[in-house]
Design an enzyme around this catalytic site. Structure first.
Site, PDB file in Angstrom:
ATOM      1  N   PHE A  36       0.829  -1.209   0.000  1.00  0.00           N
ATOM      2  CA  PHE A  36       0.000   0.000   0.000  1.00  0.00           C
ATOM      3  C   PHE A  36       0.858   1.251   0.000  1.00  0.00           C
ATOM      4  O   PHE A  36       2.091   1.178   0.140  1.00  0.00           O
ATOM      5  CB  PHE A  36      -0.974  -0.004   1.187  1.00  0.00           C
ATOM      6  CG  PHE A  36      -0.358   0.258   2.542  1.00  0.00           C
ATOM      7  CD1 PHE A  36       0.215  -0.779   3.265  1.00  0.00           C
ATOM      8  CD2 PHE A  36      -0.358   1.532   3.101  1.00  0.00           C
ATOM      9  CE1 PHE A  36       0.770  -0.547   4.519  1.00  0.00           C
ATOM     10  CE2 PHE A  36       0.196   1.773   4.349  1.00  0.00           C
ATOM     11  CZ  PHE A  36       0.756   0.724   5.061  1.00  0.00           C
ATOM     12  N   SER A  63       7.231  -2.075  -4.246  1.00  0.00           N
ATOM     13  CA  SER A  63       6.857  -2.905  -3.088  1.00  0.00           C
ATOM     14  C   SER A  63       6.263  -4.230  -3.525  1.00  0.00           C
ATOM     15  O   SER A  63       6.396  -5.247  -2.850  1.00  0.00           O
ATOM     16  CB  SER A  63       5.839  -2.162  -2.212  1.00  0.00           C
ATOM     17  OG  SER A  63       6.403  -0.988  -1.669  1.00  0.00           O
ATOM     18  N   ALA A 157       9.883  -2.422   1.409  1.00  0.00           N
ATOM     19  CA  ALA A 157       8.600  -2.580   0.710  1.00  0.00           C
ATOM     20  C   ALA A 157       7.485  -2.288   1.703  1.00  0.00           C
ATOM     21  O   ALA A 157       7.525  -2.769   2.841  1.00  0.00           O
ATOM     22  CB  ALA A 157       8.455  -4.002   0.167  1.00  0.00           C
ATOM     23  N   LYS A 158       6.532  -1.478   1.293  1.00  0.00           N
ATOM     24  CA  LYS A 158       5.430  -1.116   2.193  1.00  0.00           C
ATOM     25  C   LYS A 158       4.400  -2.237   2.136  1.00  0.00           C
ATOM     26  O   LYS A 158       3.425  -2.177   1.401  1.00  0.00           O
ATOM     27  CB  LYS A 158       4.834   0.205   1.743  1.00  0.00           C
ATOM     28  CG  LYS A 158       4.469   1.127   2.890  1.00  0.00           C
ATOM     29  CD  LYS A 158       4.173   2.518   2.378  1.00  0.00           C
ATOM     30  CE  LYS A 158       3.247   3.220   3.308  1.00  0.00           C
ATOM     31  NZ  LYS A 158       3.845   3.428   4.646  1.00  0.00           N
ATOM     32  N   THR A 159       4.675  -3.285   2.910  1.00  0.00           N
ATOM     33  CA  THR A 159       3.898  -4.519   2.870  1.00  0.00           C
ATOM     34  C   THR A 159       2.853  -4.524   3.971  1.00  0.00           C
ATOM     35  O   THR A 159       3.189  -4.290   5.133  1.00  0.00           O
ATOM     36  CB  THR A 159       4.850  -5.724   3.087  1.00  0.00           C
ATOM     37  OG1 THR A 159       5.994  -5.572   2.251  1.00  0.00           O
ATOM     38  CG2 THR A 159       4.147  -7.043   2.850  1.00  0.00           C
TER      39      THR A 159
END
Ligand SMILES: Cc1[nH+]cc(COP(=O)(O)O)c(CN[C@@H](CCC(=O)O)C(=O)O)c1O
Length: 305
Positions: A36, A63, A157-159
Site C-alpha cells: 500500500f 513494493s 517494501a510497504k507490505t
C-alpha cells in the site's frame, strides 16, 4: 465528512463506498499479502496537489516486486484514477490510500491464481499525531518489540503484513501512556517509528538511520534530507545507537501522515529543551511552506488535481 465520501476506485471502476468490499477468503486478508501507499493531497496556493505522487506510485510498484505481484494497471492509469477519486469526493486536502493485494481465488500461502486487486481511497486526515504534537512534540517509548530485519523481509517494501509489528510497538507505547514508539532493529540500533522515519539533531547537524538499518525508504525522509542540504545543514545517514537518543539536541519523526512531528521525550528522558527544537522548527516550516506552495521550489514534486 463521511457522507461526502462516496467514491472509491476499485479494479478499474468507481464504486460506492459501501460497495467497495472484498471476500472473507481474500488471500491478502489471511496472509497480509498486499502492498500500500500513503500520500497527501494539499490544498496549496495554486490549488489541490498531491505531494510527490510519482515517488509514491513508483514505490507501490517496487513494493509489489518481492511478492511477484503484478499490478494490472499502469502508473498513469492509477494516477488518473487517483485524481478522479479526489475530484469525485470533492476533496481539496486529503490522505490517499492506494492498496494492491492478492484477492479471492484460493487459500494456501501460495497465491496461485489469485488475482491482484487494486483499490484507491481518499479521505480527510488531519495531523497524524495531533495538531498540538506538531508544535510541542510528543513523548515516545522505545518499544520492547524490535523491527523485522531487512534480511527476514524487505523492510523497504510497504507490505501490509509488516504493520502488525507497527501495531505491537505503537499500542504498547500508548498502553504505557506515550503517544508513539521508536522501534530498534535486531542490532539494537534505532530503526524508525511504527509509521514514521526518525531524525536526530546534534550540534546543528542532522542524523537519520541509513537505509540498511531495516527501515522504509521514506519519501518525507528524502524530502527533509533535501530541504536540510538546501539550507546548508549537514546530513548523516548512519547507524544511530539507542544511547545517542538521550543526548540528542533534538529528535523528530517524518512521514506522509506524520509530516514533521517533534519528539520531546524518550522513555521520559527530556530531549534538548523538551519541546520542538530550532532545527526541527526550521525544517518543519520549510516542509509546510513547500507543501502549501508558499515557495515555488520543487514544482515537479506536485501533481495538481
Ligand atoms: C514503517 C514506516 N516508516 C516510515 C514511513 C514514512 O514514509 P513516507 O510516508 O514515505 O515518508 C511510513 C509511512 N507510514 C504511512 C502509513 C501511516 C498509517 O498509519 O497507515 C503514512 O505515513 O502514510 C511507515 O509506515
Amino acid at each position: 465528512e463521511r457522507d461526502s465520501l462516496d467514491t472509491i476506485w476499485m479494479n478499474g471502476e468507481f464504486t460506492d463506498w459501501e460497495d467497495a468490499t472484498t471476500h472473507v477468503l481474500t488471500h491478502g486478508l489471511h496472509y497480509g499479502t498486499g502492498v500500500f501507499e500513503g500520500a497527501r493531497c494539499y490544498d496549496t496556493e495554486n490549488g489541490p496537489a498531491i505531494f510527490r505522487w510519482d515517488a509514491h506510485v513508483e514505490r507501490l510498484f517496487d513494493s509489489a516486486k518481492p511478492y511477484d505481484m503484478e499490478i494490472p494497471f499502469s502508473k498513469d492509469e492509477l494516477t488518473e484514477a487517483t485524481l478522479e477519486v479526489i475530484r469525485r469526493n470533492d476533496l481539496e486536502s486529503c490522505y490517499i490510500r492506494p492498496v494492491a493485494y492478492y484477492g479471492y481465488h484460493q487459500l494456501g500461502v501460495s497465491p496461485g491464481d489469485c488475482p491482484t486487486d487494486v483499490a484507491i481511497a481518499a479521505w480527510p486526515w488531519g495531523a497524524y499525531l495531533g495538531e498540538e504534537a506538531l508544535r510541542n512534540g510528543i513523548d515516545v517509548m522505545i518499544s520492547s518489540w524490535r523491527k523485522h530485519a531487512s534480511s527476514q523481509i524487505p523492510t523497504n517494501a510497504k507490505t501490509n503484513g509488516l504493520y502488525v509489528n507497527s501495531l505491537l510497538a505503537g499500542e504498547e507505547a500508548r498502553r504505557n501512556g506515550y503517544e508513539e514508539a521508536i522501534v530498534l532493529n535486531k542490532e539494537g540500533n534505532v530503526a524508525e517509528g511504527p509509521g514514521e522515519n526518525v531524525f536526530m539533531v546534534r550540534d546543528g547537524e542532522l542524523y537519520t538511520p541509513s537505509l540498511s538499518e531495516s527501515i522504509l525508504d521514506g519519501i518525507t525522509r528524502d524530502t527533509v534530507i533535501t530541504l536540510a542540504e538546501e539550507r546548508g545543514i549537514p546530513v548523516h545517514e548512519t547507524a544511530i545507537s539507542r544511547g545517542e537518543l538521550n543526548t540528542a539536541d533534538e529528535l523528530f519523526f517524518t512521514g506522509s501522515a506524520a509530516e514533521v512531528t517533534p519528539i520531546r521525550k524518550v522513555d521520559n528522558v527530556v530531549i534538548g529543551e523538551g519541546t520542538r527544537g530550532p532545527v526541527t522548527e526550521e525544517l518543519q516550516s520549510a516542509f509546510f511552506d513547500l507543501v502549501d506552495r508558499k515557495t515555488d521550489e520543487h514544482d515537479d514534486w506536485f501533481t495538481y488535481i
